[in-house]
Structures are given as structure tokens and as C-alpha cells.
Design an enzyme around this catalytic site. Sequence first.
Site, PDB file in Angstrom:
ATOM      1  N   ALA A  94      27.263  25.928  56.912  1.00 32.69           N
ATOM      2  CA  ALA A  94      25.893  26.419  56.969  1.00 32.69           C
ATOM      3  C   ALA A  94      25.201  26.319  55.615  1.00 32.69           C
ATOM      4  O   ALA A  94      24.052  25.877  55.525  1.00 32.69           O
ATOM      5  CB  ALA A  94      25.880  27.867  57.462  1.00 32.69           C
ATOM      6  N   SER A 125      34.226  27.060  58.483  1.00 25.86           N
ATOM      7  CA  SER A 125      34.150  28.394  59.078  1.00 25.86           C
ATOM      8  C   SER A 125      32.878  28.585  59.908  1.00 25.86           C
ATOM      9  O   SER A 125      32.895  29.330  60.892  1.00 25.86           O
ATOM     10  CB  SER A 125      34.203  29.454  57.978  1.00 25.86           C
ATOM     11  N   THR A 126      31.772  27.945  59.518  1.00 19.94           N
ATOM     12  CA  THR A 126      30.509  28.164  60.221  1.00 19.94           C
ATOM     13  C   THR A 126      30.640  27.895  61.713  1.00 19.94           C
ATOM     14  O   THR A 126      30.184  28.692  62.547  1.00 19.94           O
ATOM     15  CB  THR A 126      29.402  27.250  59.647  1.00 19.94           C
ATOM     16  N   TYR A 127      31.273  26.810  62.058  1.00 23.27           N
ATOM     17  CA  TYR A 127      31.364  26.391  63.456  1.00 23.27           C
ATOM     18  C   TYR A 127      31.996  27.468  64.331  1.00 23.27           C
ATOM     19  O   TYR A 127      31.660  27.614  65.498  1.00 23.27           O
ATOM     20  CB  TYR A 127      32.173  25.097  63.541  1.00 23.27           C
ATOM     21  N   TRP A 128      32.919  28.243  63.743  1.00 19.07           N
ATOM     22  CA  TRP A 128      33.686  29.208  64.531  1.00 19.07           C
ATOM     23  C   TRP A 128      33.119  30.620  64.472  1.00 19.07           C
ATOM     24  O   TRP A 128      33.669  31.531  65.105  1.00 19.07           O
ATOM     25  CB  TRP A 128      35.145  29.213  64.067  1.00 19.07           C
ATOM     26  N   GLY A 172      29.667  36.196  65.818  1.00 23.52           N
ATOM     27  CA  GLY A 172      28.739  37.319  65.918  1.00 23.52           C
ATOM     28  C   GLY A 172      27.271  36.980  65.797  1.00 23.52           C
ATOM     29  O   GLY A 172      26.509  37.048  66.771  1.00 23.52           O
ATOM     30  N   GLU A 197      26.072  45.762  64.841  1.00 20.85           N
ATOM     31  CA  GLU A 197      27.469  45.685  64.426  1.00 20.85           C
ATOM     32  C   GLU A 197      27.763  46.787  63.420  1.00 20.85           C
ATOM     33  O   GLU A 197      26.871  47.534  62.997  1.00 20.85           O
ATOM     34  CB  GLU A 197      27.782  44.299  63.845  1.00 20.85           C
ATOM     35  N   ASP A 228      38.869  26.053  47.434  1.00 23.45           N
ATOM     36  CA  ASP A 228      38.705  24.865  46.586  1.00 23.45           C
ATOM     37  C   ASP A 228      37.588  25.023  45.555  1.00 23.45           C
ATOM     38  O   ASP A 228      37.761  24.717  44.377  1.00 23.45           O
ATOM     39  CB  ASP A 228      38.423  23.631  47.456  1.00 23.45           C
ATOM     40  N   HIS A 245      39.384  41.198  58.789  1.00 19.70           N
ATOM     41  CA  HIS A 245      38.675  41.514  60.025  1.00 19.70           C
ATOM     42  C   HIS A 245      39.590  42.389  60.877  1.00 19.70           C
ATOM     43  O   HIS A 245      40.768  42.075  61.055  1.00 19.70           O
ATOM     44  CB  HIS A 245      38.300  40.239  60.783  1.00 19.70           C
ATOM     45  N   ARG A 277      34.089  47.460  58.227  1.00 23.14           N
ATOM     46  CA  ARG A 277      35.336  46.767  58.521  1.00 23.14           C
ATOM     47  C   ARG A 277      36.527  47.254  57.702  1.00 23.14           C
ATOM     48  O   ARG A 277      37.649  47.294  58.204  1.00 23.14           O
ATOM     49  CB  ARG A 277      35.145  45.256  58.300  1.00 23.14           C
ATOM     50  N   HIS A 296      39.849  37.563  56.513  1.00 18.67           N
ATOM     51  CA  HIS A 296      38.650  37.027  57.153  1.00 18.67           C
ATOM     52  C   HIS A 296      37.605  36.500  56.181  1.00 18.67           C
ATOM     53  O   HIS A 296      36.974  35.468  56.438  1.00 18.67           O
ATOM     54  CB  HIS A 296      38.029  38.130  58.011  1.00 18.67           C
ATOM     55  N   GLU A 340      30.199  31.513  50.809  1.00 13.97           N
ATOM     56  CA  GLU A 340      31.386  32.325  50.528  1.00 13.97           C
ATOM     57  C   GLU A 340      32.056  31.960  49.207  1.00 13.97           C
ATOM     58  O   GLU A 340      32.795  32.754  48.644  1.00 13.97           O
ATOM     59  CB  GLU A 340      32.379  32.185  51.690  1.00 13.97           C
ATOM     60  N   ARG A 380      31.815  43.427  52.448  1.00  8.98           N
ATOM     61  CA  ARG A 380      30.705  42.737  53.122  1.00  8.98           C
ATOM     62  C   ARG A 380      30.363  43.438  54.429  1.00  8.98           C
ATOM     63  O   ARG A 380      31.234  43.683  55.258  1.00  8.98           O
ATOM     64  CB  ARG A 380      31.094  41.289  53.416  1.00  8.98           C
TER      65      ARG A 380
END
Length: 540
Positions: free
Chosen positions: A16, A43-46, A49, A120, A221, A242, A288, A349, A373, A384
Site C-alpha cells: 500500500a 502484507s497489504t494484500y492480506w 479489517g 475496532e 529488510d 495480534h 491489542r 503481527h 511499517e 498501534r
Amino acid sequence: MARHLEFDVLVIGSGAAGLTLALNLPATLLIAVLSKGELAHGSTYWAQGGVAAVLDEGDTVEAHVQDTLVAGAGLCDEAAVRFTVEHSREAMQWLIDQGVPFTREQDGAKGGLGFHLTREGGHSHRRIIHAADATGMAIFDTLLRTAEGRPNIQLLSQRVAVDLITTEKLGRQGTRCLGAYVLDRTSDQVDTLHARFTVLATGGASKAYLYSTNQDSASGDGIAMAWRAGCSVANLEFNQFHPTCLYHPHARSFLITEALRGEGAVLRLPDGERFMPRFDPRADLAPRDVVARAIDHEMKRLGIDCVFLDISHKPADFVQEHFPTVYRRCLELGIDITRDPIPVVPAAHYTCGGVRVDEHGRSDLAGLYAIGETSCTGLHGANRMASNSLLECFVYARSAALDIQAQEAEIAMPRDLPDWDASQVTDSDEDVVIAHNWDELRRFMWDYVGIVRTSKRLVRARHRIRLLMDEIDEFYSNYRVSRDLIELRNLAQVAELIIESALARQESRGLHFTLDYPQLASTARDTILVPRTDAARSEA
């Protein structure tokens, strides 16, 4: 054969943050967006929320700011929080304009731009805009499709950044990032990518832990490369676990979205007892860190493998409509969430710390930006708040793009960069060492640097990581680079930074909880690590 390639902007990471930055730059700039694997493997694709933003008529910027400050346990940078929240509505409008298919209200617009908003943990209002429970997929697919239609954006998959190229490393005057050495996995060669501006959008480092909701690409990385290039990092002791990852022998790192609890799901023990009201007055909607520690406590107290998340008291049609991805995946495993509770455990997470940046995403090193991130903006503090991470990606990516645009006319393309030197290395015949080291690192990080910590465990982890890094450095010096070796090297570096940060924080705050210092310190300070001193120091 290795190549030299020139770009105005090199974006390392195709999620993203990276795609948003590329799409907000002028069409006159040549941009490369790199992905370690296929473009959709980040990570964005998955993300399930949604995105937190002030969209509802009954919500306010001040309410969102205060919720974030509370969740951040006193460590948020209030200026960064306000900057992010104040730009939340325009960032969401930009996504809507790109065509992201967010879920709309069934009965027409009632605020929120006519979109359905959920709530949330930690939020005082409904402010999570989403696309059912597959928000990340909807956003990524839209941004990728738009980027594919831009002739100035080159999307390069199977490219693994090895290291940043800097003036200091080349013995030249000044301190500036000049691009990066990048392994092209299709040719097995390391290319030299010249860039006037380089952007790290590589995500976090949750794969430092044995159990994680993230994809294997989350190996820290960008943080490791920035550290080796001389950038400072901050607050890496704050690793968010999480609370609800699906516990099933045939499910791999499947996250159960927090939005279930936002819509009324409750956590239960195996006997059906609700336990969160014993830990926090907000019960199942507590932040969380509170929920993850409560689950960890109950699992250890009772000697159980998991707890259960129950939304079966809601109408079946409501559950299937709002959470189709979770419903389908659980049903594949024999769990009908409209009737049965879901077995869940905490899992690593999100990396709340990272490369220190300003409100434009600028790092300590000229020409180098870090967004998403990978960065530490000050937004998240010690914990967060749910769905603030994607918001941070869009706000800071857009801000960084504006900053690059404002100065791009003054920056020349770096020339005469040397080739990657592979003359002294050979092909490895012992790749099993990489697998063993990877497994060992993730296990001791889970055992010693997990949800609940002690100084003794952290010192043990420091000893192990230093031995492991010596082994990895020797391997790296003698064998040709591969994706696995690059990721292991980076993950070990970030693990060391996490451990040093955790040892430096002698209190319990937010996501960092230690039995040796269970109280909150009177003054909230960031933990900052500076490469050239290789030591931790605290700043107000």
C-alpha cells in the site's frame, strides 16, 4: 549479466505504501517499484479489517487523536498523530477516487461518505472503512491496476534489495543515498540501480517470531538496510502480537480480523466462560496489547493450547455478509463460525518501531525515505491502535511524494556507481545452514523476546543473536547471495535491534511487558538506537 539501471525514484516494496507513493508522483518521473516475489505477496494484500479515518458526522479529529494517544500508552508523538488523523479523510477520498470498492451502507448515506463503518479495539467511534473483510485485497488490486496503467511506473517482481548504495560507502563527499544493489532472481545477478530518491516500503519484521500473521516476506529488510546505511531506528521493542490468529494444524498464519470483536464477538475459555471483563473494563474491545497478554495469561494459567472467539450469537446472515473471507476459510477447516467458536492464539503481527522519519517520511540519510511499517513516525507509540497502520501508509506516502516532487529538479542522477562485487564468493552447497539458523532465531525470539519478557531471557537472546550473526556474516562473506540468505541476514540484524531496545526499556509500557520492571516509568521516552555508536539512548 548484471545491469546498471537508472530511475528517478526507486521504491523498494510493492504494498500500500509503495504503490501509493508511486501513484502520487508526477508522470514525468521514471519510477521503479520492486517486489521480492510476486507483487501480491506483501502484507497489504492480506489485511482484513480496514482503514481508520474520521468520516462519520458524529466522529471528530480530536476523538480519533485521543483514542490513538491512549492506545499508544503515552509514547505517541502528538504532532504525528494529529498530522495523520487530520489528513485521514482526504487520503480516503483519494482511495475512493481510485475506485477502491469499499462496503457501502445498506440503507443509504448516513455520514461516512455513504460507506459502512465498523468499530475496532481502542476506538470510541465507528470509523473503520472497509471492503467486507478483505480490505487489503480490494485496495491492493485497485492500486496495482492503476499503477499498471502508468507508463512511467515499472513494476519489477522477483527483485530482492541487497543493500543501499551511499556516498559514505563509496568514499565520496556528502551523505546521500544513491540507489541500491538488487538481486534479480530471474537471472541470479545483482544489478546496480541508480536513483535520485530511494524509498523503503518493505513492511515490518514479524517473521522474527515463530508464530506470525504475516507472510514470509516480513523480514525487516528496509530497517536492516537503513541501519547499515547509518540511519537511526526507534522503539523496536514494541512488537504487536495480534490476539486472534486461527489455531488449527492445517491453517498457516491466518488472522481472524479484529472487526469480529468490533461487531460483538467475545473471547471465551474452553468451558465457555468470558474472561476479558476480568482484565479490562473495555473487555473484548480493549487494545491489542491488553487482549494478547490476557490470552497469554489464561493459556499459561490453564495449560491450554488456545482460547475461543465466539460470534455465533449473531444472525448467520450478518456473519456471512460481514466476514465472508473468515467464514469461508474456517468452513474449509470444519468450523462453522455461525454456530461454533473459533480457536485462536496470539501471533506476531506488527512492528511498531522502525526507521526514524519526519512527517515527510525523510530518514537521517538524504535521498532516503521510509514509509509504512518500515518507519517510525511517532503515530503508534507503544502500541498501534487497530487500523491506523494502513492510514499511516497512505498519509505518509502522499506526503513523501509531495516532498520528492518539491526537490526533484535540484537532484542529479548519481553516476559512476560500481558493480556489485561477487568475485570472492562461490555458490553455496550448505543452504541447510540458512534454514537451521532461521528456525533457531525465530524460536528463541518467541521464547525470550515475546509477549512477556524478563531481563534474564533478553540477555540470553542477546548472547544467541550475536553468535548467530557471526555465523551469518561468515556465510554472507563467502557465498553468493540468495533471497533466503539476504532475508536471514536482515532478520538477524533487526532481531538484535529488538533485543537491544527491549533491554534499554526498564519499565512496562504498551507492547513491552517485563516481569522485572512491571510498573510504568514516570516519564515516557523513546528508545533510539544510533548505528555509529551501536548503543541505545533515550530521548524525551
